[in-house]
Design a protein around this motif. Sequence first.
Motif, short mmCIF file in Angstrom:
data_model
loop_
_atom_site.label_atom_id
_atom_site.label_comp_id
_atom_site.label_asym_id
_atom_site.label_seq_id
_atom_site.Cartn_x
_atom_site.Cartn_y
_atom_site.Cartn_z
N TYR A 290 59.31 28.45 24.47
CA TYR A 290 60.35 28.02 25.39
C TYR A 290 59.90 28.40 26.79
CZ TYR A 290 63.75 27.33 21.61
OH TYR A 290 64.41 26.87 20.49
N ARG A 291 60.57 27.83 27.77
CA ARG A 291 60.28 28.22 29.15
C ARG A 291 61.57 28.23 29.97
NH1 ARG A 291 56.84 22.91 31.25
NH2 ARG A 291 58.61 21.45 31.36
N GLN A 292 61.55 29.04 31.00
CA GLN A 292 62.69 29.12 31.89
C GLN A 292 62.20 29.20 33.32
OE1 GLN A 292 65.49 32.31 31.06
NE2 GLN A 292 67.11 31.24 32.15
N ALA A 293 62.53 28.18 34.09
CA ALA A 293 62.21 28.16 35.51
C ALA A 293 63.33 28.85 36.28
CB ALA A 293 62.02 26.73 35.98
N THR A 294 63.01 29.29 37.46
CA THR A 294 64.00 29.99 38.29
C THR A 294 65.21 29.08 38.54
OG1 THR A 294 62.25 31.23 39.38
CG2 THR A 294 64.39 31.16 40.48
N GLY A 295 66.38 29.61 38.24
CA GLY A 295 67.61 28.87 38.48
C GLY A 295 67.93 27.83 37.43
N LYS A 296 67.15 27.76 36.37
CA LYS A 296 67.38 26.77 35.33
C LYS A 296 67.58 27.44 33.98
CE LYS A 296 64.88 22.97 37.52
NZ LYS A 296 63.85 21.91 37.33
N GLN A 297 68.12 26.68 33.05
CA GLN A 297 68.32 27.20 31.70
C GLN A 297 66.99 27.21 30.93
OE1 GLN A 297 71.44 24.81 29.88
NE2 GLN A 297 72.98 26.30 30.48
N ARG A 298 66.93 28.09 29.96
CA ARG A 298 65.76 28.13 29.10
C ARG A 298 65.69 26.84 28.28
NH1 ARG A 298 64.47 33.67 25.97
NH2 ARG A 298 64.86 34.32 28.14
N GLU A 299 64.51 26.26 28.15
CA GLU A 299 64.36 25.01 27.44
C GLU A 299 63.20 25.09 26.45
OE1 GLU A 299 63.50 21.92 30.27
OE2 GLU A 299 61.52 22.71 30.77
N LEU A 300 63.36 24.30 25.39
CA LEU A 300 62.33 24.25 24.36
C LEU A 300 61.10 23.51 24.90
CD1 LEU A 300 61.50 24.58 21.34
CD2 LEU A 300 62.50 22.33 20.97
N VAL A 301 59.93 24.03 24.58
CA VAL A 301 58.67 23.37 24.94
C VAL A 301 58.03 22.74 23.71
CG1 VAL A 301 56.36 23.71 25.87
CG2 VAL A 301 58.30 24.94 26.87
N ALA A 302 57.83 23.55 22.68
CA ALA A 302 57.16 23.05 21.47
C ALA A 302 57.43 23.99 20.32
CB ALA A 302 55.66 22.92 21.70
N THR A 303 57.39 23.43 19.10
CA THR A 303 57.52 24.24 17.90
C THR A 303 56.44 23.85 16.90
OG1 THR A 303 59.07 22.72 16.83
CG2 THR A 303 60.02 24.50 18.14
N ILE A 304 56.16 24.77 15.98
CA ILE A 304 55.21 24.50 14.92
C ILE A 304 55.68 25.20 13.65
CG2 ILE A 304 53.71 26.44 15.63
CD1 ILE A 304 51.32 24.64 14.70
#
Length: 118
Positions: free
Chosen positions: A37-51
Motif C-alpha cells: 500500500y502507499r500513502q501520500a501526504t494529505g491522502k488516504q492509504r491506497e492499495l498498490v498491489a497484492t500477491i
Amino acid sequence: QVQLVESGGGLVQDGGSLRLSCAASGNIRIIKTMGWYRQATGKQRELVATISNGGTTDYADPVKGRFTISRDNAKNTVYLQMNSLKPEDTAIYYCNAPNRWHVGVEYWGQGTQVTVSS
C-alpha cells in the motif's frame, strides 16, 4: 504475530526505478496474501498491489504496466519492482499481510519513503 520489515525506498528521478523488499518473520503460517500500500501526504492509504501465496497478482490501475510484485516464499519476502516512476508515485510505501484465519486482523510494516523528483 507477524513482523514485516520494508527496505529499498529512496529518492529517484522521474522515469527511474526502485525495488522495495518486505521481509516477514514470526508466525508466518498465519499469512498467505501479501501486498503493498502507499500513502501520500494529505491522502488516504491506497492499495498498490497484492500477491497470493501461489503467485496470483493484482494491481491498482495507476501502477499497472509499471510495477511488478513478486515473492520468494523460501525467504518469506515480497518485492515491488517499480519502473517508470512518476512524481505522483511519491509516498510512504507499506507492506501488508492479512491474517488468514482472522478477518480484519492485518499486519503492517513501518513503511519506507519513496520520493520521485521531477
